[in-house]
Design a protein around this motif. Structure first.
Motif, PDB file in Angstrom:
ATOM      1  N   ALA A 115      -8.987 -12.365 -15.571  1.00 40.93           N
ATOM      2  CA  ALA A 115      -9.746 -11.618 -16.569  1.00 40.93           C
ATOM      3  C   ALA A 115      -9.930 -12.442 -17.841  1.00 40.93           C
ATOM      4  CB  ALA A 115      -9.059 -10.294 -16.865  1.00 40.93           C
ATOM      5  N   GLY A 116     -10.881 -13.365 -17.808  1.00 40.78           N
ATOM      6  CA  GLY A 116     -11.088 -14.250 -18.941  1.00 40.78           C
ATOM      7  C   GLY A 116     -12.150 -13.798 -19.918  1.00 40.78           C
ATOM      8  N   ASN A 117     -12.904 -12.750 -19.591  1.00 41.45           N
ATOM      9  CA  ASN A 117     -13.900 -12.220 -20.524  1.00 41.45           C
ATOM     10  C   ASN A 117     -13.944 -10.696 -20.369  1.00 41.45           C
ATOM     11  OD1 ASN A 117     -15.544 -11.612 -18.239  1.00 41.45           O
ATOM     12  ND2 ASN A 117     -16.562 -13.593 -18.358  1.00 41.45           N
ATOM     13  N   LEU A 118     -14.809 -10.044 -21.131  1.00 43.44           N
ATOM     14  CA  LEU A 118     -14.824  -8.588 -21.123  1.00 43.44           C
ATOM     15  C   LEU A 118     -15.247  -8.034 -19.767  1.00 43.44           C
ATOM     16  CD1 LEU A 118     -14.486  -5.902 -22.570  1.00 43.44           C
ATOM     17  CD2 LEU A 118     -16.829  -6.139 -23.436  1.00 43.44           C
ATOM     18  N   LEU A 119     -16.212  -8.668 -19.122  1.00 45.19           N
ATOM     19  CA  LEU A 119     -16.643  -8.199 -17.803  1.00 45.19           C
ATOM     20  C   LEU A 119     -15.470  -8.197 -16.830  1.00 45.19           C
ATOM     21  CD1 LEU A 119     -19.807  -9.466 -15.874  1.00 45.19           C
ATOM     22  CD2 LEU A 119     -17.684  -8.849 -14.741  1.00 45.19           C
ATOM     23  N   GLU A 120     -14.780  -9.312 -16.746  1.00 46.95           N
ATOM     24  CA  GLU A 120     -13.666  -9.433 -15.804  1.00 46.95           C
ATOM     25  C   GLU A 120     -12.519  -8.504 -16.174  1.00 46.95           C
ATOM     26  OE1 GLU A 120     -15.111 -14.028 -15.363  1.00 46.95           O
ATOM     27  OE2 GLU A 120     -13.171 -13.592 -16.310  1.00 46.95           O
ATOM     28  N   ARG A 121     -12.280  -8.344 -17.478  1.00 50.04           N
ATOM     29  CA  ARG A 121     -11.225  -7.430 -17.920  1.00 50.04           C
ATOM     30  C   ARG A 121     -11.599  -5.987 -17.584  1.00 50.04           C
ATOM     31  NH1 ARG A 121      -6.258  -5.503 -18.317  1.00 50.04           N
ATOM     32  NH2 ARG A 121      -6.145  -3.873 -19.903  1.00 50.04           N
ATOM     33  N   ALA A 122     -12.868  -5.612 -17.813  1.00 50.71           N
ATOM     34  CA  ALA A 122     -13.302  -4.251 -17.504  1.00 50.71           C
ATOM     35  C   ALA A 122     -13.174  -3.971 -16.006  1.00 50.71           C
ATOM     36  CB  ALA A 122     -14.738  -4.035 -17.969  1.00 50.71           C
ATOM     37  N   ALA A 123     -13.523  -4.966 -15.177  1.00 50.24           N
ATOM     38  CA  ALA A 123     -13.371  -4.802 -13.734  1.00 50.24           C
ATOM     39  C   ALA A 123     -11.895  -4.658 -13.357  1.00 50.24           C
ATOM     40  CB  ALA A 123     -13.996  -5.984 -13.000  1.00 50.24           C
ATOM     41  N   ASP A 124     -11.040  -5.424 -14.013  1.00 46.94           N
ATOM     42  CA  ASP A 124      -9.604  -5.340 -13.775  1.00 46.94           C
ATOM     43  C   ASP A 124      -9.085  -3.953 -14.137  1.00 46.94           C
ATOM     44  OD1 ASP A 124      -7.236  -6.960 -12.979  1.00 46.94           O
ATOM     45  OD2 ASP A 124      -6.546  -6.467 -15.000  1.00 46.94           O
ATOM     46  N   VAL A 125      -9.606  -3.395 -15.228  1.00 47.06           N
ATOM     47  CA  VAL A 125      -9.229  -2.035 -15.635  1.00 47.06           C
ATOM     48  C   VAL A 125      -9.613  -1.031 -14.556  1.00 47.06           C
ATOM     49  CG1 VAL A 125      -9.820  -0.166 -17.239  1.00 47.06           C
ATOM     50  CG2 VAL A 125      -9.238  -2.430 -18.130  1.00 47.06           C
ATOM     51  N   MET A 126     -10.808  -1.181 -13.988  1.00 50.68           N
ATOM     52  CA  MET A 126     -11.236  -0.256 -12.941  1.00 50.68           C
ATOM     53  C   MET A 126     -10.288  -0.308 -11.748  1.00 50.68           C
ATOM     54  SD  MET A 126     -13.708   0.961 -14.564  1.00 50.68           S
ATOM     55  CE  MET A 126     -14.448   2.092 -13.403  1.00 50.68           C
ATOM     56  N   LEU A 127      -9.870  -1.510 -11.376  1.00 54.28           N
ATOM     57  CA  LEU A 127      -8.951  -1.666 -10.251  1.00 54.28           C
ATOM     58  C   LEU A 127      -7.597  -1.039 -10.554  1.00 54.28           C
ATOM     59  CD1 LEU A 127      -9.793  -5.329  -9.196  1.00 54.28           C
ATOM     60  CD2 LEU A 127     -10.226  -3.266  -7.846  1.00 54.28           C
TER      61      LEU A 127
END
Length: 203
Positions: A115-127
């Motif tokens: 999760a290096g940016n907001l997109l990846e972090r947001a996806a990580d949150v969904m998971l």
């Protein structure tokens, strides 16, 4: 009852128009939409759609609102480095997230928890919160690495909806082909639409 909240992320894969149409349809249905664009996403948006957007997050948000002709309060844009955005926290997780189109680089980083940016972090949150996450890869052919990442994510509950238009609805235009894929994406997050004629439906 509060409006459903969706995150729509547009990456540098070909097919920016899919992401724009998803945003358009979600807003039309009355949802709240938070939009993310990667750096490569901006480049492809310019090359494929002729939209030279850029500047601050507020400026991009106004450019997006102007293009959509949207005057409501349900649209928000967040910069890719804004890790203080509400969608970066599980306590403010949206109802669903759609990455459309999804590049193989983005897909692999989501698969690896990078999760290096907001997109990846947001996806990580969904998971981690067990919320719906839909990825729309636009690549061909897939290699074994791509397929392994997609299988891993699918087993975690992620919906993989490749941008593969059908033809049984007898498309008459490029827009019909785009709307078929967008309709399949909306089906994956239980959003009603009439973007294509369903198999077996009356003429």
């Amino acid at each position: 009852m509060s409006k459903r909240h969706f995150v729509v992320a547009i990456t540098g894969a070909s097919g920016s128009v899919y992401g724009l149409r998803v945003v358009e349809e979600l807003l039309k249905g009355g949802a709240r939409v938070s939009v993310l664009l990667t750096a490569a996403g901006f480049t492809v948006l310019r090359e494929e759609c002729g939209l030279s957007w850029g500047g601050t997050a507020a400026e991009v948000q106004e450019q997006l609102r102007g293009w959509l002709g949207y005057e409501g309060d349900g649209l928000r844009y967040y910069a890719s480095d804004d890790l203080f955005a509400p969608i970066a926290s599980g306590s403010s997780a949206p109802d669903a997230m759609i990455v459309v189109p999804c590049s193989m680089g983005t897909l692999s980083r989501i698969s690896c928890g990078n999760a290096g940016n907001l997109l990846e972090r947001a996806a990580d949150v969904m998971l981690k919160e067990g919320r719906p996450l839909v990825l729309v890869p636009r690549e061909t052919p897939f290699n074994a690495i791509h397929l392994e990442h997609m299988l891993k994510l699918s087993r975690l509950g992620v919906r993989i909806v490749p941008a593969m238009p059908g033809f049984y609805h007898k498309p008459q235009s490029l827009e019909d082909l785009v709307d078929f894929v967008v309709g399949k994406v909306l089906d994956s997050v239980q959003v009603e639409h009439d973007l294509f004629k369903r198999w077996g439906a009356e003429a």
